[in-house]
Structure formats: C-alpha cells, structure tokens
Design an enzyme around this catalytic site. Sequence first.
Site, PDB file in Angstrom:
ATOM      1  N   TYR A  57       0.849  -1.209   0.000  1.00  8.97           N
ATOM      2  CA  TYR A  57       0.000   0.000   0.000  1.00  8.97           C
ATOM      3  C   TYR A  57       0.882   1.257   0.000  1.00  8.97           C
ATOM      4  O   TYR A  57       0.501   2.304  -0.510  1.00  8.97           O
ATOM      5  CB  TYR A  57      -0.967  -0.038   1.187  1.00  8.97           C
TER       6      TYR A  57
ATOM      7  N   LYS B 102      -3.076   8.368   2.942  1.00  6.50           N
ATOM      8  CA  LYS B 102      -4.315   8.224   3.741  1.00  6.50           C
ATOM      9  C   LYS B 102      -4.120   8.753   5.160  1.00  6.50           C
ATOM     10  O   LYS B 102      -5.057   9.301   5.757  1.00  6.50           O
ATOM     11  CB  LYS B 102      -4.791   6.774   3.769  1.00  6.50           C
TER      12      LYS B 102
HETATM   13  P1  NAD Z   1     -12.495   3.769  -8.203  1.00  2.00           P
HETATM   14  O1  NAD Z   1     -11.409   3.420  -9.153  1.00  2.00           O
HETATM   15  O2  NAD Z   1     -13.867   3.337  -8.560  1.00  2.00           O
HETATM   16  O3  NAD Z   1     -12.525   5.345  -7.929  1.00  2.00           O
HETATM   17  C1  NAD Z   1     -11.360   6.122  -7.889  1.00  2.00           C
HETATM   18  C2  NAD Z   1     -11.707   7.433  -8.587  1.00  2.00           C
HETATM   19  O4  NAD Z   1     -10.629   8.382  -8.483  1.00  2.00           O
HETATM   20  C3  NAD Z   1     -11.982   7.247 -10.086  1.00  2.00           C
HETATM   21  O5  NAD Z   1     -13.264   7.748 -10.410  1.00  2.00           O
HETATM   22  C4  NAD Z   1     -10.896   8.100 -10.726  1.00  2.00           C
HETATM   23  O6  NAD Z   1     -11.300   8.692 -11.951  1.00  2.00           O
HETATM   24  C5  NAD Z   1     -10.710   9.169  -9.645  1.00  2.00           C
HETATM   25  N1  NAD Z   1      -9.514   9.973  -9.887  1.00  2.00           N
HETATM   26  C6  NAD Z   1      -8.207   9.554  -9.929  1.00  2.00           C
HETATM   27  N2  NAD Z   1      -7.417  10.602 -10.254  1.00  2.00           N
HETATM   28  C7  NAD Z   1      -8.241  11.696 -10.384  1.00  2.00           C
HETATM   29  C8  NAD Z   1      -8.024  13.069 -10.731  1.00  2.00           C
HETATM   30  N3  NAD Z   1      -6.802  13.544 -10.987  1.00  2.00           N
HETATM   31  N4  NAD Z   1      -9.097  13.900 -10.775  1.00  2.00           N
HETATM   32  C9  NAD Z   1     -10.345  13.442 -10.519  1.00  2.00           C
HETATM   33  N5  NAD Z   1     -10.612  12.155 -10.203  1.00  2.00           N
HETATM   34  C10 NAD Z   1      -9.565  11.300 -10.151  1.00  2.00           C
HETATM   35  O7  NAD Z   1     -12.037   3.166  -6.794  1.00  2.00           O
HETATM   36  P2  NAD Z   1     -12.634   3.245  -5.314  1.00  2.00           P
HETATM   37  O8  NAD Z   1     -12.040   2.081  -4.628  1.00  2.00           O
HETATM   38  O9  NAD Z   1     -14.109   3.422  -5.357  1.00  2.00           O
HETATM   39  O10 NAD Z   1     -11.933   4.544  -4.733  1.00  2.00           O
HETATM   40  C11 NAD Z   1     -12.640   5.584  -4.084  1.00  2.00           C
HETATM   41  C12 NAD Z   1     -11.929   5.990  -2.800  1.00  2.00           C
HETATM   42  O11 NAD Z   1     -12.073   4.943  -1.843  1.00  2.00           O
HETATM   43  C13 NAD Z   1     -10.414   6.218  -2.937  1.00  2.00           C
HETATM   44  O12 NAD Z   1     -10.041   7.302  -2.113  1.00  2.00           O
HETATM   45  C14 NAD Z   1      -9.828   4.926  -2.379  1.00  2.00           C
HETATM   46  O13 NAD Z   1      -8.508   5.093  -1.911  1.00  2.00           O
HETATM   47  C15 NAD Z   1     -10.811   4.684  -1.254  1.00  2.00           C
HETATM   48  N6  NAD Z   1     -10.811   3.340  -0.678  1.00  2.00           N
HETATM   49  C16 NAD Z   1     -10.923   2.240  -1.468  1.00  2.00           C
HETATM   50  C17 NAD Z   1     -10.928   0.966  -0.912  1.00  2.00           C
HETATM   51  C18 NAD Z   1     -11.036  -0.263  -1.777  1.00  2.00           C
HETATM   52  O14 NAD Z   1     -10.661  -1.346  -1.325  1.00  2.00           O
HETATM   53  N7  NAD Z   1     -11.546  -0.162  -2.990  1.00  2.00           N
HETATM   54  C19 NAD Z   1     -10.831   0.820   0.487  1.00  2.00           C
HETATM   55  C20 NAD Z   1     -10.728   1.962   1.281  1.00  2.00           C
HETATM   56  C21 NAD Z   1     -10.716   3.218   0.688  1.00  2.00           C
END
Ligand code: NAD
Length: 262
Positions: A155, A162
Amino acid sequence: MGLLDGKNALIFGVANDHSIAWGIAKAFHEQGARVGFSSIESLIERRVRPLAEQIGSTFVVPCDVRDDGQVRAVFDRWGADVGRLDILVHALAFADRADLDGLFVDTSRGGFAIALDVSVYSLVALAREARPHLAPGSSILTLSYYGAEKVVAHYNVMGVAKAALEASVRYLAADLGPEGVRVNAISAGPIRTVAAHGIAGFKQMYGTFRDVAPLRSNITIEAVGGTAVWLASDLSGQVTGETVHVDGGFSIMGVPNPDAAG
Ligand code: NAD
C-alpha cells in the site's frame, strides 16, 4: 420519508458501477437526496452520465482535481445550476502503479508528490471551493483505508497519503466547524474496484480479509453507502473530524483467530 430529503449532494469519484462513490450515490438517492456528479473527463459520457441518468441526475461535470481552475468551475456550475450544497463526497485517489508494489523506501519524489496531490490536497481544494455554497448543517465526506494506521504490504505511499488525509479531515473539521460544516472520513475494508486492482497483492488482501474480520464478510459499496447516509444526515449532527471504520471490525484485531480461516 428519507433521511436526506431536501438535501443536495455533489459526489466526486464515480468511475463505474463498482466505485464506492456509486454505492454512496445510490444510497443518497434512496434516502431522498438530489445528487450531482463530477469525474475525470474521459469517464463522463461513457461511464458516469449513464449511471447518473439511472437516478435522475443531470448534473454531471468533468474535473481533474489536479487543476484548480477545473475545481472552481465545478462549484461555479453548481452554484448556478443547483445553488446550496449540503453534502460533498470526495471518493478519489491516485498513485503511480510502480509505487504500489515493492518497497516504500523506493518511492520516487515525483510519485510521492502526485499521490499526495491527487489523494489528499484535492480534499482541501474541494472543501475550499465548496465553502461558499455550504449551509450550516452540511457534511463533507472522504474515503480512507487501514493502511493509514498500520503498515499494509504494497500500500506504501498510499498509506502515507491516507494518514495525511485523515489528519486533513481533523484540520478541516476544526476550520469549518464554527460554520456548522462537519468533515469526516470512512475507512473502508477492501472492495474490488478499478483503484484497488492497481495495488499489487490486492487479491490476497481481499481474500484473507474475511478470515480476520470479526463479522466474517467482505465489505460492499452498499455497506459504505449506508454509513455515508448516516454521516451525511442530521442523525450524526455532532460528529466531526472522525474516521469511521466500515470494515467488519478488521481494524480492532491484533492477532487473528487461527481457527477462523476456511
Ligand atoms: P475507483 O477506481 O472506482 O474510484 C477512484 C476514482 O478516483 C476514479 O473515479 C478516478 O477517476 C478518480 N480519480 C483519480 N485521479 C483523479 C483526478 N486527478 N481527478 C479526478 N478524479 C480522479 O475506486 P474506489 O475504490 O471506489 O476509490 C474511491 C476511494 O475509496 C479512494 O479514495 C480509495 O482510496 C478509497 N478506498 C478504497 C478501498 C477499496 O478497497 N476499494 C478501500 C478503502 C478506501
């Protein structure tokens, strides 16, 4: 009667129907909120607009959060088209793939900068531009992960991002609290999304999660959506600066139960 009746929500970060942002959008819509979307331009017509249409939303505006001008333009459009903003969701992050594999000590200066810029500074930029539109009682939400608290293999720089994100939540909550604006994070367990698949070893992280988490199940975007509704609603009216875990209890465990696997 919905918990979010009469509230206007703007959600950043839908990439597709697996996105956490989409789980939150569906839950908000079910509870009566009017929902608008912003995502990077290349996703808008093919991915985001068709989903927005499913819940009757017409506000779909592109934005790369690295660009202050694009961020400002989204909120200018919101002010003109919708007006008041009650709920802002920041559900986005980015790191170079090379930095989500191998050792943290090898993170490049450029890789560190881009991960912190897109994944952390963007929350500050969105909150600042949203501020003139936020009414007392409004709520800002972001998404974090356990790698902020403990070392999670691969990570790497995203764990550091984070941790900075969770600290930013506290500083923003202190700044905006006197205006009646709350700021919180949801720390979600692993969910299969586009972003998650960029992390080396995610499959294994996802596979073993169920065996460690006391509730013995993986996390869904609907589960995150439910907690997001609570944090966005008046029911959490005195909760701010917090990181709420939606992880089936995974983060409370020290030594996993050796009898649990299988
Ligand atoms: P996802 O890929 O569906 O969403 C990530 C989004 O970030 C995408 O829509 C992407 O276009 C956007 N993005 C990246 N660079 C960008 C930029 N420069 N400008 C605008 N948008 C941008 O994945 P997700 O897992 O739904 O991620 C959403 C959040 O949840 C993130 O912060 C991720 O770290 C967090 N998260 C995810 C998990 C997991 O296991 N999936 C767990 C905990 C937290």
